[in-house]
Design an enzyme around this catalytic site. Sequence first.
Site, PDB file in Angstrom:
ATOM      1  N   GLU A   1     -28.698  15.948  -7.571  1.00 50.36           N
ATOM      2  CA  GLU A   1     -27.910  16.482  -6.663  1.00 50.36           C
ATOM      3  C   GLU A   1     -27.196  17.777  -7.185  1.00 50.36           C
ATOM      4  OE1 GLU A   1     -23.499  15.306  -4.397  1.00 50.36           O
ATOM      5  OE2 GLU A   1     -24.112  14.292  -6.393  1.00 50.36           O
TER       6      GLU A   1
ATOM      7  N   LYS B   1     -24.628  14.635   3.492  1.00 46.96           N
ATOM      8  CA  LYS B   1     -23.899  13.976   2.693  1.00 46.96           C
ATOM      9  C   LYS B   1     -22.901  13.168   3.583  1.00 46.96           C
ATOM     10  CE  LYS B   1     -21.863  13.067  -1.870  1.00 46.96           C
ATOM     11  NZ  LYS B   1     -21.539  13.603  -3.129  1.00 46.96           N
TER      12      LYS B   1
ATOM     13  N   CYS C   1     -25.373  10.539  -3.606  1.00 45.41           N
ATOM     14  CA  CYS C   1     -24.543  10.227  -4.662  1.00 45.41           C
ATOM     15  C   CYS C   1     -23.403   9.143  -4.282  1.00 45.41           C
ATOM     16  CB  CYS C   1     -23.863  11.535  -5.265  1.00 45.41           C
ATOM     17  SG  CYS C   1     -22.737  11.313  -6.878  1.00 45.41           S
TER      18      CYS C   1
END
Length: 290
Positions: A40, A113, A150
Amino acid sequence: MKTGLIQQHNTADAKANIERLTEKIALCADAGAQLVVLQELHNGLYFCQTEDTGFFDLAETIPGASTELFSCLSRSYNIVIVASLFEKRAVGLYHNTSVVLDSDGSIAGLYRKMHIPDDPAYYEKFYFTPGDIGFEPVNTSIGRLGVLVCWDQWFPEAARLMALKGADILVYPTAIGWSDADDKAEQRRQQDAWQTVQRGHAIANGLPLIAVNRVGHESDPSGHTSGITFWGHSFVCGAQGEILYQSPDNEEDTATVEIDFSRTEQVRRWWPFLRDRRIDSYNGITERFL
């Protein structure tokens, strides 16, 4: 399919970070990787430890300089690359975005995300607007990639939706680590939970999974905390959650791992979770709390 992962310790020198990534991508390609997954926000430091408007200068457009670079690498090595960028969509509108470059160098797709944390040392809500693309696998020359990022990896709903939409593999670029304020036992519990929940996603959906984390200590620019020690531990697991490869906790790692996709169908025949889901009884899952 051979999958490459690059677990790297970054510095404030973005140019040097990218040069090292470029060298490691070449190593993965030389080892026969068809897919290479990067961690990331791999170009620089994890800047979300503090809230600073100056860090918005790090954001870049898509397409832009980074996608051009990784596109050239994808095309040159005939590989698919999952990159992770701080996207400047417009002035005042930014995302934490994964970009998938196909083996011909084209942008196969994006994932923005969806779950954005706001915790001490992880002040991502200050920087990132939640994604608006949804949970859509990216079609590539090697299959459909269920790319998540994540904090998304803690939510079974995200993995399930990727599976229901036909993902062949779950892919998680990651930046997670320990606080030095936590004792060793607590640090180990956190890391074990992180890996266990993702292995659970693989098992529940009958899909292989790759999670690529950064590694090494990064200080807090504000000085309010002692910083984050990113715990590495990148791993690849199969459709039964079996560990196929695991990186160390405290050093960089570049690896190429073979994944047998024929096992996905076999495992789903043994454990037909999708068949037995009670979709008539799950209405409450879209409520905040019941």
